[in-house]
Scaffold this motif. Structure first.
Motif, mmCIF file in Angstrom:
data_model
loop_
_atom_site.group_PDB
_atom_site.id
_atom_site.type_symbol
_atom_site.label_atom_id
_atom_site.label_comp_id
_atom_site.label_asym_id
_atom_site.label_seq_id
_atom_site.Cartn_x
_atom_site.Cartn_y
_atom_site.Cartn_z
ATOM 1 N N VAL A 52 0.860 -1.191 0.000
ATOM 2 C CA VAL A 52 0.000 0.000 0.000
ATOM 3 C C VAL A 52 0.894 1.238 0.000
ATOM 4 O O VAL A 52 1.627 1.504 0.959
ATOM 5 C CB VAL A 52 -0.952 0.005 1.221
ATOM 6 C CG1 VAL A 52 -1.877 1.216 1.146
ATOM 7 C CG2 VAL A 52 -1.767 -1.277 1.279
ATOM 8 N N GLU A 109 0.261 -3.129 5.018
ATOM 9 C CA GLU A 109 0.055 -1.720 5.386
ATOM 10 C C GLU A 109 1.156 -1.257 6.347
ATOM 11 O O GLU A 109 1.797 -2.079 7.015
ATOM 12 C CB GLU A 109 -1.306 -1.562 6.080
ATOM 13 C CG GLU A 109 -2.351 -0.860 5.242
ATOM 14 C CD GLU A 109 -2.093 0.635 5.065
ATOM 15 O OE1 GLU A 109 -0.939 1.068 4.918
ATOM 16 O OE2 GLU A 109 -3.073 1.391 5.085
ATOM 17 N N ASP A 110 1.337 0.048 6.425
ATOM 18 C CA ASP A 110 2.328 0.597 7.349
ATOM 19 C C ASP A 110 1.762 0.738 8.758
ATOM 20 O O ASP A 110 2.376 0.336 9.734
ATOM 21 C CB ASP A 110 2.859 1.953 6.842
ATOM 22 C CG ASP A 110 1.752 2.951 6.510
ATOM 23 O OD1 ASP A 110 0.553 2.591 6.565
ATOM 24 O OD2 ASP A 110 2.084 4.106 6.194
HETATM 25 MG MG MG Z 1 -0.682 3.398 4.888
#
Ligand code: MG
Ligand code: IMP
Length: 187
Positions: A52, A109-110
């Protein structure tokens, strides 16, 4: 990037006071564990790993190199953040190049803050009919959660503070810090 000073309180970069929160060594150790978990989960079967953009690109590029399976790399761009506060809406900036129908998919995702972005991503990807969807986030702020979303693998749970580094930015900067730092001087 402007000057960078290190003192006993942490690091000052631009006008932000940064306190190191998760070291590069701890990140690498956890990334290897997550890679091993995904390798085990898919048992040698191939899958699509979705990065993402832009926040997860550093985590993602380390993670895929710890996975011992055949992985197809895909990139998905969303933007939901303006400065320090969520704008409350998620915008698609880059769509996937490959159909995911009938495939095993891992979404990388982060950070999950309000949960809005992850919720949007999950709805959007599930509507495309993958065989399975596994969600991975490096960071999770449970105290900030506003919207429900399923998360299978969390790297680290953190408190409800703004963080930068290892892909995460403030106004586009700090993504290249090799560790995660907490911003000290925000209101
Ligand atoms: Mg993100
Ligand atoms: P959410 O939709 O509120 O869960 O926010 C998710 C997105 O906001 C993440 O994918 C990040 O890009 C960004 N974000 C949330 N918290 C932070 C933070 O502490 N630092 C940098 N970016 C953040």
């Amino acid at each position: 990037m402007k000057s960078r000073q290190i003192n006993e309180k942490g690091v000052t970069m631009m006008d932000l006071q940064l306190e190191p929160l998760i070291s590069a060594e701890k990140l690498q150790t956890r990334v290897k564990e997550i890679g091993a978990e995904l390798t085990k989960k898919f048992g040698g079967k191939d899958f699509i790993a979705i990065c993402v953009l832009r926040g997860s690109f550093v985590f993602y590029s380390d993670l895929i190199r710890t996975i011992d399976s055949d992985v197809i790399c895909e990139f998905y761009g969303v933007s939901s953040y303006k400065d320090m506060k969520s704008s409350g809406e998620v915008k698609l900036t880059l769509d996937l190049a490959t159909p995911i129908q009938g495939k095993d998919v891992v979404l990388v995702e982060d950070i999950i803050d309000s949960g809005l972005t992850m919720n949007y991503l999950q709805q959007n990807l599930l509507a495309r009919g993958p065989k399975s969807l596994t969600t991975v986030t490096l960071l999770h702020k449970p105290a900030a959660k506003k919207v429900d979303c399923d998360i299978d693998i969390v790297g680290f749970e953190i408190s409800n503070e703004f963080v930068v580094g290892y892909g995460l930015d403030y106004q586009g900067f700090y993504r290249n810090l090799p560790y995660i730092a907490q911003v000290q001087n925000f209101n």
